[in-house]
Design an enzyme around this catalytic site. Structure first.
Site, short mmCIF file in Angstrom:
data_model
loop_
_atom_site.label_atom_id
_atom_site.label_comp_id
_atom_site.label_asym_id
_atom_site.label_seq_id
_atom_site.Cartn_x
_atom_site.Cartn_y
_atom_site.Cartn_z
CG ASP A 335 -2.03 0.73 1.00
OD1 ASP A 335 -2.07 1.73 0.17
OD2 ASP A 335 -3.11 0.52 1.95
CD GLU A 534 -6.18 5.92 2.80
OE1 GLU A 534 -5.32 5.72 3.95
OE2 GLU A 534 -6.07 5.91 1.84
#
Ligand code: BGC
Ligand code: BGC
Length: 844
Positions: A335, A534
Site C-alpha cells: 500500500d 481512511e
C-alpha cells in the site's frame, strides 16, 4: 488477545470454521522464520491454513516467453519493473527512463496533476505512459506498464462514471449475483479510460466500526464477505482461464488489504490487530480463499500490523501463507508508502518488503530514491537476484495474462474511448437496483410506503447532495470539496423523491430546515455522516459527529406538528441513533448509495411493488460504546408488507460523552475543547486567551473579536514589532497522535485574513512533547495573500512533523512566530485536504 467467540457474527464464524477445518491438510512444509523471534505472536503456522489450487491463467508458451524476456533484462530494468509511482509525482519520461513497471493515481491525483481532469485526459495519459514504457533501451526491452486506480465503487475517480453503493451497502443486499454484475459494469467503465487495474475489491472483515474504512468492507461476517469475493473478482477480471483479460471487457483486480486490516485494536486505521492466528485465518483470511480460487491477479498488503509486526514485512504471512500455502500465483503490491513503516525501513529504502515476499512497491512520491537504493541492494547482494527474478516474473505473468504484450496502446483496445459507456443507462440501472436492495428498514409504524398523490416535504442537510450520498473515494480521496456539476447524470435522493412524487400525482417540496408553507402529508428527513476516507473517518465512539445532529430537531419539530416523519440515514456504518429512531415514524438506513439516489424513492413509494429486502451486514448498536449488546442483530431488516410494527421508546443516553469534532482545533475564532490559544512575548508572561479583548502584559500581542459569518465569528491578532519573535500557539491539553494524518498527507488549514502585508518574516512550526518537532518553516506565501479577504492557507503536516519527529505526541500543531508587525484575522484551524494556497515545504 481477542478470541473468535467475542466477535460479531460469531455463529457464522463457527460455521466457516467448520468449512475451513474440512479443507485442512497435513503440513508438508515448516514455517520459514518470520519477522520476529521464534516464539513471536507474529509467527505463523502455514500447516493450519488450507491449500488452494491456483487456476492456470497463462499458457506454457507465455511462461517460456517470460523466461526469455527476463534474460534480456539487466538489474536496473528489473528494479524498475517492481516499482510503481504516482502520476502526480512522475512523468511519462520518468516511466521510460526508469523502466517503471506500473503507475497509479492516488485518491487525489489525476492526469497532468488534475484530479478533476475529464475522462478523455485519462485515456490520453494512459497512452502517454504506455508509449513511454514501450521505448526500452539496451538491457531493457520495452515492457508495457500497468496503471492501477481505486475504482472501489464504480470507476470512482472519473467524473461522469456510475457510482455504486459503497461496499457496506452491498453487504446489505445479500445478492452475490448483483455483485458480479457491478464488477462487470465497473470493469467496462475502467476500460473506457484505458486503465488495466483496479485496487478493488476491499475484502476486509471489519470487527470495529469506529474504523474510518469500515464502509469499504461488505460485512463483519467473514462468510458473507467470502460469498461475494469470487463473484466480484469474476465480474472484474472474467473467469480465471488463459483467455486474455483485456480481450474481453475486463481489468485485473486486487483484493486488499492483506491481512486483518479490519481487525486492528479499537478500529485504528493502520493499527495493530492483536489477535491469535486462528482468528486471523477464520475471520480475516476467509475472503482470500475464494479470491485465490477465482484467480485474483493481485493482492495488496495492509498498512497495518499483526501482533506488532507490519504485514508488508512479515514473510510468514506474505510468502509462507499467501504464496506458498494458499498458492497465490499473482503479484503482491504494497500500500501507499507502507513499506516505509516496516521496522528498519524508510520510504526511500526497504529491501525488507521484497525479502518478505512483496513483488511491487507502491512508492507514490518515493519511487526515485527507492529505485536507487533497491538497485544498490540488488548489486551488493542484500536482495538475492532469485527473489527479484521471482517478483519480476510474477509481474510479467500478470501482464501476459492481461494480453498486454499483444495489445497496442490503451486507446486502441476494446471499449476504449466509448464515452457513452461511462455512466451508461445500463450501468446506472444496475446501480439503482443495488440502491434499492441495500436499503434496510429498522422501524415503520405505518407511514411507509408513501402514499401516491401525497404532498411530500423533503428535509435534512443530506437530501440534495450527490457528494454526500457517495462518501469517500469519490472523485477526490476524501470525497470532499465537490460540487453538483461534477456528477453529471446522477440523481440526489431529493431529485428521485420529487420525480416519483410527481409521477404519482402528488407534489414534493425541498426545505433542508423542514420549514413549509402548506402542511405536508409526510416528510422525509435525510441526515447522517459526511464523506471521509481512511483515518479521517476514525472515531472514538459510535456516534454521529456533534455538528451533524441538527436534523433531529427538525424531525421532532415536524412530529410535534403532526406530520409523519421518515428518517433516511446516509452513513458508512451503524451508529447510535436512538433519539432519531424515537423521533421518526419510519427509519431507513441508506448507507452510501452513490450516484443513483432515485433508488431510494423507488422503495419508499413501493414503485412497481418494490419493498425493503436489505438486511443489516453487521449488528446495529444500542449505545455509542463499541462492544455493548446490539440493538438490532446482524441480519435484521423489516419489510413494508409486514405492515406497521410496534415501537417501544428507546433510552436516549449514548453511554459516552459527546465528542468534539475531530480535526477541528479552533473554530469561529475560539479554541475548541482540549485546546488553548496562547499569545507570547519573550519578555513577558504568556497569555492564555480567554475572554477578548486581551493582550500579553505590555501589549505586544493583542487579540480582539471581529465578525465573520456570524457576530464575533473570528479574532484579530495584532503583533507589534519587537527585537525577538513573538508567538501565537495552539496548545493541546494532552499530546495528540498525528502520525497517521502525517503519513496520509493531511494539511493543517488556517482560515485567515491579512489586514496588511507582514512587516517581517513569519514562520510556522509544531511542538512535539516539550521541544520543537522540526525546524520552523518559512511562510513567504502569507505575503502573497490578498489583503482583506478570507483565505485558507494549507501547510502539509509533513512539513511540520518531518520524518523522525515524534508525530505521535504533538503538543502543538501550530506555532506562528514573527518579530512583527503583523495584523490578521483568524477564524479556524483545522485538519483537512484542501486549501486555497499551499504553503511550506512542497511535499508532493
Ligand atoms: C489505500 C489503498 C489505496 C491506495 C492507493 C492507500 O492509502 O490504503 O486502499 O488503494 O492508497 O490510492
Ligand atoms: C492519496 C491516497 C492515499 C493516501 C494515503 C493520499 O494523499 O491521495 O490515494 O491512499 O494519501 O494515506
Amino acid at each position: 488477545m481477542k478470541r473468535i467467540s467475542h466477535l460479531t457474527g460469531s455463529r457464522r464464524t463457527m460455521a466457516s470454521a467448520l468449512v475451513l477445518a474440512a479443507t485442512l491438510t497435513p503440513a508438508i512444509t515448516f514455517a520459514a522464520p518470520s519477522a520476529a523471534t521464534a516464539d513471536s505472536p507474529a509467527n505463523v503456522h502455514p500447516e493450519q491454513w488450507p491449500r488452494i489450487a491456483w487456476p492456470k491463467v497463462v499458457t506454457d508458451a507465455d511462461e517460456a516467453k517470460i523466461a526469455q524476456l527476463l534474460k534480456q533484462m539487466d538489474p536496473a530494468c528489473k528494479v524498475g519493473q517492481v516499482i510503481q509511482g504516482d502520476i502526480a509525482s512522475l512523468t511519462p519520461e520518468d516511466v521510460a527512463k526508469y523502466n517503471l513497471g506500473s503507475v497509479l493515481n492516488g485518491g487525489n491525483s489525476g492526469p497532468g496533476g488534475n484530479d478533476l481532469a475529464p475522462a478523455k485526459e485519462w485515456l490520453r495519459y494512459a497512452d502517454l505512459f504506455y508509449t513511454a514504457s514501450m521505448r526500452g533501451r539496451p538491457g531493457c526491452p520495452g515492457i508495457p506498464m500497468i496503471w492501477g486506480t481505486d475504482a472501489v465503487h464504480g470507476h470512482s475517480n472519473i467524473i461522469g462514471a456510475t457510482l455504486f453503493p459503497h461496499n457496506v451497502g452491498l453487504g446489505a443486499t445479500r445478492d452475490p449475483d448483483l455483485i458480479e454484475r457491478i464488477g462487470a459494469a465497473t470493469a467496462a467503465e475502467i476500460r473506457v479510460t484505458g486503465q488495466e487495474w483496479t485496487f478493488a475489491p476491499t475484502v476486509t472483515v471489519p470487527q470495529d466500526y469506529r474504523w474510518g474504512r469500515a464502509y469499504e468492507g461488505y460485512s463483519s461476517d467473514p462468510a458473507l464477505v467470502a460469498s461475494y469475493v469470487g463473484r466480484m473478482v469474476r465480474g472484474l477480471q472474467g473467469p480465471p482461464t488463459t483467455d486474455r483479460v483485456l480481450a474481453g471487457p475486463h481489468v485485473i483486480a486486487s483484493t486488499k488489504h492483506f491481512l486483518a486490516d479490519g481487525g486492528t485494536t479499537d478500529g485504528h486505521d493502520q493499527g495493530d490487530a492483536q489477535i491469535d492466528e486462528t482468528t486471523l485465518r477464520l475471520v480475516h483470511g476467509a475472503p482470500y480463499l475464494p479470491a485465490i480460487e477465482n484467480g485474483v491477479a493481485t493482492v495488496m498488503t495492509s498498512f497495518s500490523s499483526w501482533n506488532g509486526v507490519k504485514i508488508a514485512g512479515n514473510k510468514g504471512l506474505v510468502t509462507d501463507i499467501l504464496k506458498d500455502r494458499l498458492g497465490f500465483g499473482g503479484l503482491v503490491v504494497t500500500d501507499w508508502n507502507a513499506h516505509g513503516q516496516i521496522a528498519g525501513c524508510t520510504n526511500a529504502s526497504c529491501p525488507q518488503a521484497l525479502l518478505a515476499g512483496v513483488d511491487m512497491y507502491m512508492a507514490p512520491d518515493s519511487w526515485k530514491p527507492l529505485y536507487g537504493s533497491l538497485l544498490k541492494q540488488v548489486q551488493d547482494g542484500t536482495v538475492p537476484m532469485a527473489r527479484l527474478d521471482d517478483a519480476v516474473t510474477r509481474i510479467l505473468r500478470v501482464k501476459a495474462r492481461l494480453g498486454l504484450f499483444e495489445m497496442g496502446a490503451p486507446s486502441t483496445r476494446p471499449l476504449a474511448g466509448q464515452w457513452n459507456l461511462l455512466g451508461s443507462p445500463e450501468h446506472r440501472a444496475v446501480a439503482r437496483e443495488a440502491v434499492r436492495k441495500s436499503l434496510v428498514l429498522l422501524k415503520n409504524t405505518g407511514v411507509l410506503p408513501l402514499k401516491p398523490g401525497a404532498r411530500l416535504l423533503v428535509a435534512g442537510d443530506g437530501a440534495d447532495d450527490v457528494a454526500r450520498q457517495s462518501g469517500g473515494w469519490t472523485i477526490t480521496w476524501q470525497g470532499t470539496g465537490l460540487t453538483r456539476d461534477q456528477f453529471p447524470g446522477a440523481t440526489t435522493l431529493w431529485e428521485g423523491l420529487k420525480s416519483t412524487a410527481e409521477a404519482s400525482g402528488g407534489t414534493a417540496e425541498l426545505a433542508p430546515d423542514g420549514s413549509f408553507k402548506q402542511k405536508p402529508d409526510a416528510a422525509v428527513v435525510v441526515f447522517g455522516e459526511t464523506p471521509y476516507a481512511e483515518f479521517q473517518g476514525d472515531i472514538r465512539s459510535l456516534q454521529l459527529r456533534s455538528d451533524l445532529t441538527g436534523p433531529l430537531a427538525t424531525m421532532r419539530a415536524l412530529k410535534a406538528k403532526g406530520i409523519p416523519v421518515v428518517a433516511v440515514m446516509l452513513t458508512g456504518r451503524p451508529l447510535f441513533v436512538n433519539p432519531e429512531l424515537n423521533a421518526a415514524d419510519a427509519f431507513v438506513v441508506a448507507w452510501l448509495p452513490g450516484s443513483e439516489g432515485a433508488g431510494v424513492a423507488d422503495v419508499l413509494y413501493a414503485r412497481d411493488g418494490a419493498d425493503f429486502t436489505g438486511r443489516l451486514p453487521t449488528a446495529w448498536p444500542r449505545t455509542a460504546r463499541h462492544g455493548d449488546d446490539p440493538l438490532y442483530a446482524y441480519g435484521y431488516g423489516l419489510s413494508m408488507k409486514q405492515g406497521a410494527t410496534p415501537w417501544t421508546a428507546l433510552p436516549e443516553d449514548p453511554g459516552v460523552a459527546a465528542e468534539a469534532v475531530p480535526g477541528v482545533y479552533l473554530q469561529r475564532g475560539q479554541a475548541q475543547t482540549g485546546w488553548s490559544l496562547v499569545l507570547a512575548d519573550p519578555y513577558a508572561a504568556p497569555h492564555v486567551v480567554g475572554p477578548v479583548p486581551a493582550a500579553t502584559p505590555g501589549g505586544r500581542v493583542a487579540i480582539t473579536a471581529i465578525d465573520k459569518d456570524v457576530q464575533e465569528g473570528a479574532r484579530r491578532i495584532v503583533v507589534v514589532k519587537g527585537p525577538e519573535p513573538a508567538t501565537i500557539t495552539l496548545e493541546a491539553a494532552s499530546p495528540r497522535d498525528l502520525s497517521r494524518e502525517t503519513n496520509g498527507d493531511v494539511l493543517l488549514l488556517l482560515n485567515l485574513m491579512l489586514d496588511a502585508k507582514p512587516g517581517a518574516p513569519v514562520t510556522i512550526s509544531a511542538r512535539c512533547g516539550s521541544g520543537p518537532c522540526g525546524a520552523p518553516v518559512a511562510l513567504p506565501e502569507l505575503a502573497t495573500l490578498p489583503l482583506g479577504e478570507w483565505k485558507t492557507l494549507a501547510v502539509p503536516l509533513k512539513c511540520l512533523l518531518p520524518a523522525g519527529s515524534t508525530s505521535n505526541a504533538v503538543s502543538s500543531p501550530l506555532v506562528l512566530a514573527t518579530r512583527g508587525p503583523l495584523s490578521f484575522g483568524l477564524a479556524s484551524v483545522t485538519l483537512g485536504t484542501k486549501g486555497d494556497i499551499l504553503a511550506g515545504c512542497k511535499v508532493r
